[in-house]
Design a protein around this motif. Structure first.
Motif, mmCIF file in Angstrom:
data_model
loop_
_atom_site.group_PDB
_atom_site.id
_atom_site.type_symbol
_atom_site.label_atom_id
_atom_site.label_comp_id
_atom_site.label_asym_id
_atom_site.label_seq_id
_atom_site.Cartn_x
_atom_site.Cartn_y
_atom_site.Cartn_z
ATOM 1 N N GLN A 38 30.272 15.492 75.656
ATOM 2 C CA GLN A 38 31.633 14.702 75.505
ATOM 3 C C GLN A 38 32.342 15.368 74.730
ATOM 4 O O GLN A 38 32.130 15.699 73.428
ATOM 5 C CB GLN A 38 31.387 13.231 75.476
ATOM 6 C CG GLN A 38 30.671 12.825 73.916
ATOM 7 C CD GLN A 38 30.569 11.464 73.534
ATOM 8 O OE1 GLN A 38 30.617 10.497 74.495
ATOM 9 N NE2 GLN A 38 30.169 11.091 72.500
ATOM 10 N N LEU A 39 33.741 15.004 74.992
ATOM 11 C CA LEU A 39 34.659 15.685 74.115
ATOM 12 C C LEU A 39 34.901 14.872 72.933
ATOM 13 O O LEU A 39 35.031 13.820 72.911
ATOM 14 C CB LEU A 39 36.139 15.908 74.925
ATOM 15 C CG LEU A 39 37.461 16.386 74.237
ATOM 16 C CD1 LEU A 39 37.068 17.839 74.002
ATOM 17 C CD2 LEU A 39 38.483 16.296 74.820
ATOM 18 N N ILE A 40 34.812 15.383 71.771
ATOM 19 C CA ILE A 40 35.144 14.745 70.375
ATOM 20 C C ILE A 40 36.287 15.212 69.666
ATOM 21 O O ILE A 40 36.638 14.527 68.768
ATOM 22 C CB ILE A 40 33.833 14.774 69.570
ATOM 23 C CG1 ILE A 40 33.308 16.169 69.032
ATOM 24 C CG2 ILE A 40 32.599 14.087 70.294
ATOM 25 C CD1 ILE A 40 32.372 16.194 68.061
ATOM 26 N N ALA A 41 36.824 16.397 69.940
ATOM 27 C CA ALA A 41 38.009 16.616 69.331
ATOM 28 C C ALA A 41 38.679 17.721 70.404
ATOM 29 O O ALA A 41 38.090 18.179 71.096
ATOM 30 C CB ALA A 41 37.677 17.573 68.096
ATOM 31 N N SER A 42 40.031 17.740 70.077
ATOM 32 C CA SER A 42 40.820 18.708 71.045
ATOM 33 C C SER A 42 42.168 18.786 70.329
ATOM 34 O O SER A 42 42.502 18.218 69.293
ATOM 35 C CB SER A 42 41.133 18.096 72.425
ATOM 36 O OG SER A 42 42.137 18.967 73.110
ATOM 37 N N GLY A 43 42.630 20.179 70.357
ATOM 38 C CA GLY A 43 43.850 20.483 69.577
ATOM 39 C C GLY A 43 44.772 21.714 70.408
ATOM 40 O O GLY A 43 44.275 22.165 71.324
ATOM 41 N N ARG A 44 45.913 21.972 69.628
ATOM 42 C CA ARG A 44 46.591 23.039 70.366
ATOM 43 C C ARG A 44 47.173 23.756 69.142
ATOM 44 O O ARG A 44 47.717 23.117 68.070
ATOM 45 C CB ARG A 44 47.777 22.227 71.178
ATOM 46 C CG ARG A 44 48.465 23.360 71.611
ATOM 47 C CD ARG A 44 49.216 23.139 73.077
ATOM 48 N NE ARG A 44 48.352 22.285 74.099
ATOM 49 C CZ ARG A 44 47.631 22.663 75.107
ATOM 50 N NH1 ARG A 44 47.315 23.659 75.323
ATOM 51 N NH2 ARG A 44 46.944 21.829 75.806
ATOM 52 N N ILE A 45 47.130 24.870 69.023
ATOM 53 C CA ILE A 45 47.931 25.710 68.091
ATOM 54 C C ILE A 45 49.313 26.138 68.729
ATOM 55 O O ILE A 45 49.566 26.749 69.547
ATOM 56 C CB ILE A 45 47.231 27.015 67.843
ATOM 57 C CG1 ILE A 45 45.643 26.836 67.185
ATOM 58 C CG2 ILE A 45 47.871 27.924 66.692
ATOM 59 C CD1 ILE A 45 44.507 27.850 67.235
ATOM 60 N N PRO A 46 50.331 25.785 67.791
ATOM 61 C CA PRO A 46 51.727 26.158 68.432
ATOM 62 C C PRO A 46 51.881 27.631 68.440
ATOM 63 O O PRO A 46 51.381 28.286 67.616
ATOM 64 C CB PRO A 46 52.683 25.321 67.288
ATOM 65 C CG PRO A 46 51.838 24.165 66.713
ATOM 66 C CD PRO A 46 50.283 24.827 66.689
ATOM 67 N N THR A 47 52.463 27.882 69.607
ATOM 68 C CA THR A 47 52.678 29.456 69.721
ATOM 69 C C THR A 47 53.268 30.036 68.527
ATOM 70 O O THR A 47 52.873 31.172 68.021
ATOM 71 C CB THR A 47 53.606 29.595 70.795
ATOM 72 O OG1 THR A 47 52.722 29.126 72.109
ATOM 73 C CG2 THR A 47 53.581 31.108 71.212
ATOM 74 N N GLN A 48 54.385 29.583 68.089
ATOM 75 C CA GLN A 48 55.247 30.026 66.798
ATOM 76 C C GLN A 48 54.326 30.116 65.672
ATOM 77 O O GLN A 48 54.429 31.187 64.903
ATOM 78 C CB GLN A 48 56.326 29.087 66.147
ATOM 79 C CG GLN A 48 57.337 28.928 67.498
ATOM 80 C CD GLN A 48 57.084 27.594 68.440
ATOM 81 O OE1 GLN A 48 55.820 27.288 68.611
ATOM 82 N NE2 GLN A 48 57.948 27.291 69.292
ATOM 83 N N ALA A 49 53.340 29.150 65.375
ATOM 84 C CA ALA A 49 52.259 29.426 64.175
ATOM 85 C C ALA A 49 51.358 30.496 64.678
ATOM 86 O O ALA A 49 51.328 31.480 63.426
ATOM 87 C CB ALA A 49 51.594 28.243 64.363
ATOM 88 N N LEU A 50 50.974 30.818 65.690
ATOM 89 C CA LEU A 50 50.117 31.958 66.228
ATOM 90 C C LEU A 50 51.045 33.409 65.872
ATOM 91 O O LEU A 50 50.358 34.219 65.264
ATOM 92 C CB LEU A 50 49.561 31.738 67.421
ATOM 93 C CG LEU A 50 48.705 32.669 67.888
ATOM 94 C CD1 LEU A 50 47.289 32.977 66.768
ATOM 95 C CD2 LEU A 50 47.963 32.720 69.394
ATOM 96 N N ILE A 51 52.130 33.416 66.276
ATOM 97 C CA ILE A 51 52.857 34.555 66.260
ATOM 98 C C ILE A 51 53.244 34.743 64.753
ATOM 99 O O ILE A 51 52.846 36.128 64.253
ATOM 100 C CB ILE A 51 54.093 34.477 66.894
ATOM 101 C CG1 ILE A 51 53.730 34.338 68.476
ATOM 102 C CG2 ILE A 51 54.842 35.480 66.570
ATOM 103 C CD1 ILE A 51 55.082 34.014 69.014
ATOM 104 N N ALA A 52 53.453 33.979 63.816
ATOM 105 C CA ALA A 52 53.907 34.047 62.663
ATOM 106 C C ALA A 52 52.434 34.610 61.844
ATOM 107 O O ALA A 52 52.409 35.580 60.816
ATOM 108 C CB ALA A 52 54.097 32.763 61.834
ATOM 109 N N ALA A 53 51.335 34.134 62.180
ATOM 110 C CA ALA A 53 50.030 34.376 61.573
ATOM 111 C C ALA A 53 49.775 35.828 62.180
ATOM 112 O O ALA A 53 49.271 36.682 60.888
ATOM 113 C CB ALA A 53 48.825 33.353 61.895
ATOM 114 N N LEU A 54 49.957 36.222 63.317
ATOM 115 C CA LEU A 54 49.607 37.624 63.694
ATOM 116 C C LEU A 54 50.449 38.464 63.100
ATOM 117 O O LEU A 54 50.206 39.781 62.622
ATOM 118 C CB LEU A 54 49.675 37.595 65.212
ATOM 119 C CG LEU A 54 48.452 36.859 65.793
ATOM 120 C CD1 LEU A 54 48.711 36.786 67.439
ATOM 121 C CD2 LEU A 54 46.960 37.499 65.546
ATOM 122 N N THR A 55 51.903 38.261 62.989
ATOM 123 C CA THR A 55 52.777 39.041 62.295
ATOM 124 C C THR A 55 52.705 39.232 60.892
ATOM 125 O O THR A 55 52.408 40.261 60.448
ATOM 126 C CB THR A 55 54.272 38.463 62.413
ATOM 127 O OG1 THR A 55 54.247 38.281 63.805
ATOM 128 C CG2 THR A 55 55.072 39.543 61.719
#
Length: 152
Positions: free
Chosen positions: A131-148
């Motif tokens: 059963q699903l006990i957690a779910s989330g989403r990483i904002p695109t802007q946060a991922l781009i900033a981290a990769l940059t």
């Protein structure tokens, strides 16, 4: 979102994860265009998602709220065929909660969809007792900033 559905499902049905987004357009800014609706219709047509609900909320300068059900519009183009199958899962309280967070004079689109591409996997997990006990989403802007920042 506390969803209520006009559609009943059996526990053995293959349902994918259900997501929602709320996109606000400040007063005087552009609204959802035909381009965005065409992209949404294409995702549904190829089976990637199933649109469960799509509603537009307008908040007046005086705080009044007006709700547009997408299926009530005549010229929906490619989205027209989908509108007939909407499950209408958003409850009145969901719309009031969204409106409370909106700026006066703005409009917001609320989209609820099933990730049908994940339905077979999700059903297999449920059959195996998971059963699903957690779910989330990483904002695109946060991922781009981290990769940059990693490349610096």
């Amino acid at each position: 979102m506390s969803a209520t559905a006009d559609v009943a499902y059996d526990a053995d049905d293959e349902l994918g994860p259900i997501d929602y987004i709320v996109v606000e357009f400040p007063a005087g800014e552009r609204r959802i265009t035909g381009d965005a609706l065409a992209e949404l219709a294409a995702l549904a047509a190829d089976g990637t998602i199933r649109v469960l609900d799509l509603v537009i909320v307008h908040k007046g300068e005086d705080g009044s709220i007006e709700v547009d059900e997408i299926e009530d519009h005549d010229d929906l183009g490619a989205l027209g065929a989908l509108a007939a199958g909407f499950a209408e899962v958003l409850a009145e309280q969901d719309l009031l909660d969204v409106a409370a967070a909106m700026e006066p004079g703005s409009s917001a689109g609320i989209l609820v969809w099933e990730n049908t591409w994940a339905a077979p996997f999700a059903a297999a997990v449920r059959r195996n007792g998971g059963q699903l006990i957690a779910s989330g989403r990483i904002p695109t802007q946060a991922l781009i900033a981290a990769l940059t920042s990693e490349g610096e």
